[in-house]
Structures are given as C-alpha cells and as structure tokens.
Write an enzyme that holds these catalytic residues in place. Structure first.
Site, PDB file in Angstrom:
ATOM      1  CE1 TYR A 143      39.014  43.550  57.487  1.00  0.00           C
ATOM      2  CE2 TYR A 143      37.325  42.543  58.851  1.00  0.00           C
ATOM      3  CZ  TYR A 143      37.707  43.492  57.913  1.00  0.00           C
ATOM      4  OH  TYR A 143      36.770  44.358  57.423  1.00  0.00           O
TER       5      TYR A 143
ATOM      6  CE  LYS B  16      48.718  36.378  26.125  1.00  0.00           C
ATOM      7  NZ  LYS B  16      49.879  36.223  25.283  1.00  0.00           N
TER       8      LYS B  16
HETATM    9  C1  LIG Z   1      50.069  35.324  21.544  1.00  0.00           C
HETATM   10  C2  LIG Z   1      49.361  36.591  21.600  1.00  0.00           C
HETATM   11  O1  LIG Z   1      49.539  37.369  22.524  1.00  0.00           O
HETATM   12  C3  LIG Z   1      48.466  36.941  20.526  1.00  0.00           C
HETATM   13  O2  LIG Z   1      48.338  36.211  19.552  1.00  0.00           O
HETATM   14  O3  LIG Z   1      47.856  38.019  20.632  1.00  0.00           O
HETATM   15 MG   LIG Z   2      48.155  38.987  22.589  1.00  0.00          MG
END
Ligand SMILES: CC(=O)C(=O)O
Ligand SMILES: [Mg+2]
Ligand SMILES: NC(=O)C1=CN([C@@H]2O[C@H](COP(=O)(O)OP(=O)(O)OC[C@H]3O[C@@H](n4cnc5c(N)ncnc54)[C@H](OP(=O)(O)O)[C@@H]3O)[C@@H](O)[C@H]2O)C=CC1
Length: 420
Positions: free
Chosen positions: A39, A94
């Site tokens: 920092y 994700k």
């Molecule tokens: C797997 C995915 O991205 C969906 O089902 O929207």
């Molecule tokens: Mg999806």
C-alpha cells in the site's frame, strides 16, 4: 429433485460460510515493510508505471487472470427472468468452476439494468478491471446486441457463455454422437426446441461444422420457424426454412437429432419415438431437461441421450468449455474469441472423448470402466486433461488467426493447475 437433495443444496450454499467464493491474498501482508510495499508508499510505483503504459496493468495487477461473470438475471438457466439478485448463486457457481477447473480468478457481478443500453454502459465502464468478460444468463434477443456492442467497445475477450460455451460443447457432442450412430453431419436432420441465445448459437456453430441449414427445424413457442412467418426477429429469421412443417411434432418426425434448449419437460416419449433410427437426443435445459433419460431409454433404446446435468451420462454443458476457453484466450492475450477458436475447442473436446478414460475419472464417478460409446460421447468435467487439451487448442487457434498479442506460453500444454 427429492426433498433431501433440495435441502442438501441449500445447506451446501449456506454452510460453513454463505456463498461459494472468497478472495485470497497472493502477497505477504504481515510486516510494516510488507504493508509499505503493498500500500502506501510502495503502491505508487505500479500506479505510475500503468499510467505511463496501460500494458503494465498485466504485469503489476491481477487483471490478466481475472474474469468477470456478469448477468442481468433475465434467463437464469431454464428458470426464466427471476432478476439479477436471484442469479447470484449461478454466477458464483460459474466463478467456482473457473477457479476449480482452469485456475482463472473470477468474480460475479449482477447488474440491475432498466435496458440493454444501461447494461452495456455499466459493463463497458468497468471492463478495464478484467482480463475477460463472461456474460451469463441474459435472454435473447437482447443478448445478441449486448454481446456484439461490448465486443466492439472492449479490447478484452467478451463471451456470452450460453451462446458460445454451449455451442462449443454441443458441437463436440453432436460430432461424436453422429460418429457412433453412423451418421454424417451434412445429411443429419435436426429438430431444435428453443430459439434463444443457446439454440441460435449452437445451430450456427453446427452449420460451421458442416450441418446443412435446410436440415435444421428450429421451434419457438409458436412452432417451427419457417419462411412464411412474419413475427420473427432478425436472429430467428436467419433460421427460417422453406418447409411445410409447422409443429414440434412435425420437426421431430424423422429427425436424426433433437436439440432441446428451451425448458423443463417440453417433449414426450411419444414424440421422441417418431425420430429416425439411431436418434440423438440432447435435452439440455437446466435444471430439468426437455425429457428425462429414463423415458427416452424406454421408447428409444437405440438413441444416444445427453442432458446438461452431472447426474446422468453424457453431460453436454458449457462447464466443459468456458473455463478452458478463457484459460487459453487469457494466456495468449487474445483480443477476442473467434469462430476458429470455438471450433478448435469443440474438436479438442471431441477428440479427448476418444482417449482412454483415466483412473482419476473412473474414481470420481465410482465405476470400473468407461469408454467412447453411447454412454460416453464427451469427456467428464473432472477430467484434468481438459485443461491442457482445450486451452492449447484455443490459444493456438488465436495465434494462427492473428488475434493473440502473445506467443504460446512456455508452460503449454498445461498439465495441471500447478502449472498456472
Ligand atoms: C449451463 C447454463 O449455462 C445454463 O443452463 O444456462
Ligand atoms: Mg447459463
Ligand atoms: N446445457 C447447457 O450447457 C446449457 C443449457 N441451456 C438451457 O437452455 C435453455 C434456454 O436458455 P437460453 O437460450 O439462455 O434462454 P433464452 O431466454 O435466450 O431462450 C429461451 C428459448 O426457449 C424457448 N422456449 C421457452 N419455452 C418454450 C416452449 N414452451 N416451447 C418452445 N420454446 C420455448 C423460447 O421461445 P420464444 O423465443 O418463443 O420465447 C426461447 O427461444 C435453458 O433451459 C438453459 O438452462 C442454456 C445454456 C447452456
């Protein structure tokens, strides 16, 4: 889903800490010297370097290995438009998959936007933070314009996963399924249920892989998309065929392939029974497919069956694509993810399914053997060879097509996450 499983899913998300991802430090931050480097005053040095040359952001910050997963929540899986906050478990999911399978650091961003333009403006203004942007669960047709504009306005890869991740994995699965069923892609007739983000992009990439557009009968809620319809947006219009088929029944009758990218329980065993011999049934809606595998098995034991889920054989799901596609694109600093990179990824996936299955995968699935065939047309998500195979194919295609700013890294092909 059983009540037990539903509760287990809620417990998994709630405990021991709410959510699925957290941030970790990559540098020591203990001593006074550590803090003065991390920092003030030390941080001023990289600031000045980046101000002098923006390229230095890749050298001194986490930008180069950081992907944003961004949604407006308008098409959450097959659950529909439930808003941005409700999409957060999927987006965190994700991010989990990015890190777990490809060592990509990822953060989810859920955007409250009153219009596609507001969404575009929001994403464009924060894009410099990241090495890449993975758009997720944004409904058609808005997703097409959103992605096109962001690709144009950002100098990092912008990739709508439901379109292209799904298309890459679907092409891989279809190529292998056709081979096993002894059919040729140029002759195959396909009924598609759904005409949204995933269905349109999958159909486009299948055409690039050799399918005849006249053999694709795409259906939306009003039935077959044909040249006599006057209610089609430009994206659906591109799939309007000159045919007297009008209903999903008509599209399925005699079809070699069914590709479902719509919603739960949309087709019946009676409809699937009318498909051609040695049919291919991809019921890819999540979490509940267009038809359950047990019904297809009963009416069509000759068929190859795939779903988007982990709990049946043949999981055709973009999880097999996006982590490794971004890995390859980030590692050669690709400006975009082009059609050649997508096809290279699809072929790498298809080829890997023909290799002997490793003990690691057999152990993960608790089976003694698994081999290329009707119940194994595509690699399993836990196959650690995906990392090397797909990221190398993508990176090489980026270099070959001139969209890479850097060479193939010395540590390629990646053997494990420890190489990153
Ligand atoms: C797997 C995915 O991205 C969906 O089902 O929207
Ligand atoms: Mg999806
Ligand atoms: N396995 C995988 O990897 C993936 C699976 N998917 C699945 O695909 C599905 C669609 O997702 P996505 O393309 O992102 O969403 P979109 O909202 O962009 O598209 C949904 C499409 O489904 C159609 N549809 C909905 N209900 C029906 C119905 N009763 N009959 C015919 N068509 C119908 C809609 O028709 P209309 O145009 O008339 O409104 C629309 O074309 C979801 O279930 C999702 O989980 C998506 C991405 C990846």
């Amino acid at each position: 889903m059983s009540e037990d499983f539903k509760q287990a899913a809620l417990d998994y998300h709630a405990n021991p800490k709410p959510g699925k991802i957290s941030v970790e430090l990559t540098k020591p931050a203990n001593s006074s010297r550590d803090l003065s480097l991390a920092y003030s005053p030390g941080v001023a040095e990289p600031v000045k370097e980046i101000a002098a040359d923006p390229e230095n952001a890749y050298k001194y910050t986490s930008k180069g290995n950081l992907v944003a997963v961004i949604s407006d929540g308008t098409a959450i899986l097959g659950l529909g438009d439930l808003g941005p906050l409700a999409s957060k478990p999927v987006m965190e999911g994700k991010s989990l998959l990015f890190k777990r399978f490809a060592g990509v650091d990822s953060i989810d961003l859920e955007v409250e936007s009153e219009s596609p333009q507001a969404f575009i403006d929001t994403v464009r203004r924060i894009a410099i933070t990241f090495g890449g942007i993975n758009l997720e669960d944004i409904k058609a047709p808005e997703c097409f314009e959103i992605e096109r504009t962001l690709i144009e306005q950002c100098d990092i890869p912008v990739f709508h996963d439901d379109q292209h991740g799904t298309a890459i994995v679907t092409v891989a699965g279809v190529l292998n399924a056709l081979e096993i069923q002894g059919k040729k892609i140029e002759d195959a007739k396909m009924a598609v249920l759904g005409a949204g983000a995933a269905a349109i992009s999958c159909s486009k990439l299948l055409i690039l892989a050799g399918m005849n557009p006249q053999n694709i009968f795409m259906c939306d809620r009003k039935g077959v998309i044909h040249s006599g319809r006057e209610d089609l947006n430009q994206y659906k219009q591109a799939f309007a065929v000159d045919t007297d088929k009008r209903t999903v029944d008509d599209a399925l009758n005699g079809a070699d392939i069914f590709l479902g990218l719509s919603g739960p329980n949309m087709v019946t065993g009676e409809q699937i029974a009318t498909m051609a011999d040695n049919a291919i049934v991809f019921a890819c809606a999540n979490p509940v497919p267009e038809i359950m595998p047990e019904i297809v098995k009963e009416v069509r034991p000759d068929a190859i069956m795939a779903t988007g889920r982990s709990d049946f054989p043949n999981q055709v799901n973009n999880v097999l694509g996006f982590p490794f596609i971004f890995r390859g694109a980030l590692d050669v600093r690709a400006k975009r993810i082009n059609e050649e990179m997508k096809l290279a990824a699809a072929k790498a996936l298809a080829n890997l399914a023909k290799e002997p299955v490793t003990q690691e995968v057999l152990d993960a699935y608790g089976v003694d053997s698994m081999a290329f065939g009707k119940e194994y047309i595509i690699p399993k998500a836990t196959d650690s060879r995906l990392l090397g195979a797909v990221s190398t194919a993508v990176a090489q295609a980026a270099i070959d097509t001139g969209v890479a700013a850097g060479p193939l890294p010395a540590n390629y092909p990646l053997k494990s996450l420890d190489d990153i």
